[in-house]
Design a protein around this motif. Sequence first.
Motif, PDB file in Angstrom:
ATOM      1  N   ASP A 107      -9.181   6.037  -5.245  1.00 27.64           N
ATOM      2  CA  ASP A 107      -8.345   6.006  -4.044  1.00 27.64           C
ATOM      3  C   ASP A 107      -8.793   6.983  -2.964  1.00 27.64           C
ATOM      4  OD1 ASP A 107      -6.810   4.024  -5.152  1.00 27.64           O
ATOM      5  OD2 ASP A 107      -5.300   5.393  -5.966  1.00 27.64           O
ATOM      6  N   ASP A 127      -6.560   3.171   1.308  1.00 23.60           N
ATOM      7  CA  ASP A 127      -5.673   2.028   1.524  1.00 23.60           C
ATOM      8  C   ASP A 127      -4.566   2.330   2.520  1.00 23.60           C
ATOM      9  OD1 ASP A 127      -7.135   0.549  -0.259  1.00 23.60           O
ATOM     10  OD2 ASP A 127      -5.858   1.027  -1.974  1.00 23.60           O
ATOM     11  N   TYR A 171       0.803  -1.216   0.000  1.00 22.65           N
ATOM     12  CA  TYR A 171       0.000   0.000   0.000  1.00 22.65           C
ATOM     13  C   TYR A 171       0.838   1.269   0.000  1.00 22.65           C
ATOM     14  CZ  TYR A 171       0.993  -0.420   5.039  1.00 22.65           C
ATOM     15  OH  TYR A 171       1.619  -0.553   6.242  1.00 22.65           O
TER      16      TYR A 171
END
Length: 247
Positions: A162, A80, A64
């Motif tokens: 994201d 993440d 990540y």
Amino acid sequence: MVAAARALSALSLCPLLLVLSRFYVLSGSGSLNLELAQSINDPGPTHTCTVVPGAAESTEIPPYMTKCPSNGLCSRLPADCIDCATNFSCVYGKPVTFDCTVKPSVTCVDQDFRSQKNFIINMTCRFCWQLPETDYECANSTSCMTVSCPRQRYPANCTVRDHIHCLGNRTFLKMLYCNWTGGYKWSTALALSVTLGGFGADRFYLGQWREGLGKLFSFGGLGIWTLIDVLLIGVGYVGPADGSLYI
């Protein structure tokens, strides 16, 4: 006279004693040499020393970390990069705040550029599959027919962007309408149908070679097929053979 005889006999024994002593020395040194040779040929059991290396420190970077910017604002980190204590009992569509913690190896700061590990994030109470279409990306399918009645759907794997925060799994399945193109232009197909439709050029262009051969050898169905294709292509009813949309 007797003393002289004894001295003479002692002198005669000296060479014999000297020869015997030399033979003893030689025999003794031979045995020593033999033992030395045997010790060289058979050195006995050998002892090996095995060096056990110390455990190497792990230097692997978590996957990540490729999505986590360094020294950025904690509130703007991708999902993440943080772990949040979410509450699924919130009211749908209402603003809600959750306590979050950055994952190991992630560094971020607050509004005053001070290092921070724990912070609060603001978001809207809704599951990821309830997000608007602009907040997630889905895999496109090229194996379904876009020109069909009724319109076909296909199961698509969708992933939330994201920097969008939501509840539940960030990857989900969703039924979407077939919407892809193979590069065929509607204007080109219509122009070929009007000008060279009698020879099946429009059908050949769209990948429908059987219909194209039929129009070619029937001279466009004596003109009737040509007029029908002009109308069908003009309204978009006849499309590419692969089922894609026009550009």
